[in-house]
Design an enzyme around this catalytic site. Structure first.
Site, PDB file in Angstrom:
ATOM      1  N   GLY A  12       2.123   4.979  -0.692  1.00 47.04           N
ATOM      2  CA  GLY A  12       1.525   6.265  -1.039  1.00 47.04           C
ATOM      3  C   GLY A  12       2.646   7.254  -1.338  1.00 47.04           C
ATOM      4  O   GLY A  12       2.956   7.572  -2.483  1.00 47.04           O
ATOM      5  N   ARG A  13       3.314   7.675  -0.259  1.00 49.64           N
ATOM      6  CA  ARG A  13       4.378   8.673  -0.367  1.00 49.64           C
ATOM      7  C   ARG A  13       5.466   8.275  -1.382  1.00 49.64           C
ATOM      8  O   ARG A  13       5.956   9.114  -2.136  1.00 49.64           O
ATOM      9  CB  ARG A  13       5.023   8.855   1.002  1.00 49.64           C
ATOM     10  CG  ARG A  13       6.039   9.976   1.058  1.00 49.64           C
ATOM     11  CD  ARG A  13       6.840   9.944   2.365  1.00 49.64           C
ATOM     12  NE  ARG A  13       6.075   9.620   3.523  1.00 49.64           N
ATOM     13  CZ  ARG A  13       5.535  10.507   4.365  1.00 49.64           C
ATOM     14  NH1 ARG A  13       5.738  11.785   4.178  1.00 49.64           N
ATOM     15  NH2 ARG A  13       4.852  10.094   5.413  1.00 49.64           N
TER      16      ARG A  13
ATOM     17  N   GLU B 108       0.833  -1.218   0.000  1.00 50.10           N
ATOM     18  CA  GLU B 108       0.000   0.000   0.000  1.00 50.10           C
ATOM     19  C   GLU B 108       0.862   1.260   0.000  1.00 50.10           C
ATOM     20  O   GLU B 108       0.769   2.090   0.906  1.00 50.10           O
ATOM     21  CB  GLU B 108      -0.901   0.014   1.250  1.00 50.10           C
ATOM     22  CG  GLU B 108      -1.811  -1.186   1.404  1.00 50.10           C
ATOM     23  CD  GLU B 108      -2.509  -1.229   2.771  1.00 50.10           C
ATOM     24  OE1 GLU B 108      -2.209  -0.383   3.644  1.00 50.10           O
ATOM     25  OE2 GLU B 108      -3.352  -2.117   2.971  1.00 50.10           O
TER      26      GLU B 108
ATOM     27  N   TYR C 270       0.685  14.003   0.556  1.00 48.52           N
ATOM     28  CA  TYR C 270       0.266  14.687   1.782  1.00 48.52           C
ATOM     29  C   TYR C 270       0.467  16.205   1.688  1.00 48.52           C
ATOM     30  O   TYR C 270       0.685  16.874   2.680  1.00 48.52           O
ATOM     31  CB  TYR C 270       0.985  14.096   3.008  1.00 48.52           C
ATOM     32  CG  TYR C 270       0.833  12.590   3.089  1.00 48.52           C
ATOM     33  CD1 TYR C 270      -0.404  12.033   3.390  1.00 48.52           C
ATOM     34  CD2 TYR C 270       1.900  11.735   2.831  1.00 48.52           C
ATOM     35  CE1 TYR C 270      -0.567  10.657   3.435  1.00 48.52           C
ATOM     36  CE2 TYR C 270       1.746  10.350   2.870  1.00 48.52           C
ATOM     37  CZ  TYR C 270       0.501   9.819   3.177  1.00 48.52           C
ATOM     38  OH  TYR C 270       0.340   8.463   3.205  1.00 48.52           O
TER      39      TYR C 270
ATOM     40  N   CYS D 188      -2.520  33.309  10.182  1.00 50.48           N
ATOM     41  CA  CYS D 188      -2.313  33.900  11.512  1.00 50.48           C
ATOM     42  C   CYS D 188      -2.037  32.838  12.564  1.00 50.48           C
ATOM     43  O   CYS D 188      -2.862  32.574  13.448  1.00 50.48           O
ATOM     44  CB  CYS D 188      -3.515  34.759  11.883  1.00 50.48           C
ATOM     45  SG  CYS D 188      -3.674  36.100  10.722  1.00 50.48           S
TER      46      CYS D 188
ATOM     47  N   ARG E 231       2.732  19.874   6.634  1.00 54.06           N
ATOM     48  CA  ARG E 231       3.714  18.946   7.197  1.00 54.06           C
ATOM     49  C   ARG E 231       4.750  19.616   8.117  1.00 54.06           C
ATOM     50  O   ARG E 231       5.046  19.090   9.183  1.00 54.06           O
ATOM     51  CB  ARG E 231       4.404  18.136   6.096  1.00 54.06           C
ATOM     52  CG  ARG E 231       3.393  17.339   5.223  1.00 54.06           C
ATOM     53  CD  ARG E 231       4.060  16.290   4.355  1.00 54.06           C
ATOM     54  NE  ARG E 231       4.618  15.225   5.159  1.00 54.06           N
ATOM     55  CZ  ARG E 231       5.885  15.084   5.448  1.00 54.06           C
ATOM     56  NH1 ARG E 231       6.771  15.930   4.942  1.00 54.06           N
ATOM     57  NH2 ARG E 231       6.293  14.102   6.201  1.00 54.06           N
TER      58      ARG E 231
END
Ligand code: LLP
Length: 416
Positions: free
Chosen positions: A274-275, A272, A370, A342, A311
């Site tokens: 992703g990154r 699996e 992400y 802010c 991140r």
């Protein structure tokens, strides 16, 4: 391949210069390289050779339809964690029987929809969930395919917020309880046990945690096989990428090691990632609005913020920040690159040595995973647009949101 490199003094995405994109589409803008995405997926695919396998791309890393569609065209499977991700995959042309469904909090309606469209497998994280899936299976007169997500209690050696395989984490079934949960699952009328699953964390840069996990898993598989046979082992995602100076295994090395560990077992391997597919296939283009000197720091205030890259604020993560015009000399000035939001945590990069002027363009690197998927509209900032570059062709894959879009669906109370 290097999808993002300087050419004639300008940073380019494949064959298109970033200033060209800024001029046509504005900033901040996410830019992806089609070739980089496809190449990384193929690297995993090729490394498996004859081993029976399925790559289930982790949709949460980047769930934009164009990204999912490219991967579906390559024949990818998908790992989803919500009904929203399920609908995205189906809309993008992904096949239901190549979808695995992870996550600790699957709702009834999500389970119903997933079983209805015929997904490959539910990765079950608790006995409560098992009961619920059994109930839905009975309603639909079907046996729901499941694997049990085992928490192996292995330290992934990564940021605590993205470690999932320790017994203090909310994920999976404790290793020592797994056998009894398998016994329970096989006794259920509308459950069909087909696999085992684990996922110990993300941005893992060494092979050892994976190896330790798989060794533990194999011991368990040997015992489970006395109860029922398993047709697949899902080893989760988590392979890291280089953001700065990390040296994670390449997909080829990772897959080869995994295959070696499972050699001789007649079992499909599901992964699996992703990154490791999307991470380095995208950048975030931003423009300097102001330079500001405070007593102790120099700030470059840019038009991207923690709303486009959460991140650094959330995990103290480091992303390289490159000037779009190739610098001819080194800078002695250090800037904190910050956004307009802010919050003092709205920092995209600290202490970066850059030669800057207002209006300069910067590229925040390694944003493909992400980045957009964790973006928000905090401070009523419309979400940025997304571009996919394919050679010299530029595709807008998501247009920039408008303030009007942000207020859609809202209403005020009737007048008194
Ligand atoms: N499978 C499961 C069950 C997962 O929970 C995850 C990620 C993956 C696969 C994919 O992991 P990858 O190959 O991308 O490492 N927002 C964090 C990352 C959170 C990961 C959550 N789970 C970050 O920006 O670093």
């Amino acid at each position: 391949m290097t999808a993002f490199a300087y050419s004639h003094g300008l940073l380019c995405a494949e064959g298109v210069s970033l200033p060209e994109i800024a001029e046509r589409y504005g900033t901040p803008t996410y830019i992806y390289s089609r070739a980089a995405i496809e190449e990384r997926w193929q690297a995993f695919e090729k490394a498996f050779g004859d081993q029976s396998h399925l790559i289930c791309y982790a949709v949460k890393a980047n769930s934009s339809l164009a990204v999912l569609n490219l991967l579906a065209r390559l024949g990818s499977g998908f790992d989803i964690v919500s009904a929203g991700e399920l609908e995205r995959v189906l809309r993008a042309g992904g096949e239901a029987d190549r979808i695995v469904f992870s996550g600790v909090g699957k709702r009834f309606d999500e389970i119903r929809r997933a079983l209805d469209v015929g997904i490959k497998c539910f990765n079950v994280e608790s006995t409560g969930e098992l009961d619920r899936i059994n109930q839905v299976g009975r309603e639909q007169g079907k046996a729901a395919p499941v694997s049990i997500r085992v928490n192996p209690d292995v330290d992934a050696q990564t940021h605590p917020y993205i470690a999932t395989g320790l017994k203090e984490n909310k994920f999976g079934i404790p290793y020592d309880d797994a056998l009894s949960v398998y016994e329970l699952a096989v006794s259920m009328e509308a459950i069909q046990v087909i696999g085992i699953d684990c996922h110990i964390g993300s941005q893992i840069t060494a092979m050892a945690p994976f190896r330790d996990t798989l060794m533990r898993l194999m011991e368990l598989i040997d015992e489970i096989e006395n109860i029922t046979s398993l047709s697949h082992v899902d080893i989760g995602g988590g392979l890291g990428i280089r953001y700065r100076d990390e040296n994670p295994p390449e997909p080829e090395e990772y897959v080869r090691e995994v295959c070696k560990l499972f050699a001789g077992r007649d079992c499909e391997i599901v992964i699996e990632p992703g990154r490791s597919i999307l991470g380095n296939a995208g950048v975030l283009l931003t423009r300097v609005e102001y330079l500001k000197q405070a007593p102790e720091r120099n700030f470059a205030i840019v038009d991207a913020a923690m709303t486009e890259n959460l991140r650094p604020s959330l995990y103290d993560a480091w992303h390289d920040i490159l000037p779009v015009v190739e610098p001819e000399q080194e800078s002695n000035i250090r800037y904190d690159i910050v956004g307009p939001v802010c919050e003092s945590a709205d920092i995209l990069g600290r202490d970066r040595r850059l030669l800057l002027q207002p209006d300069d363009l910067l590229a925040i690197m390694s944003i493909g995973a992400y980045g957009f998927s964790m973006s928000s509209t905090y401070n009523s900032r419309p979400r940025a647009c997304e571009i996919m570059v394919d050679g010299e062709t530029v595709h807008v894959i998501r247009r920039r949101e408008t303030v009007e879009n942000l207020m859609e669906g809202e209403s005020v109370l009737p007048e008194d």
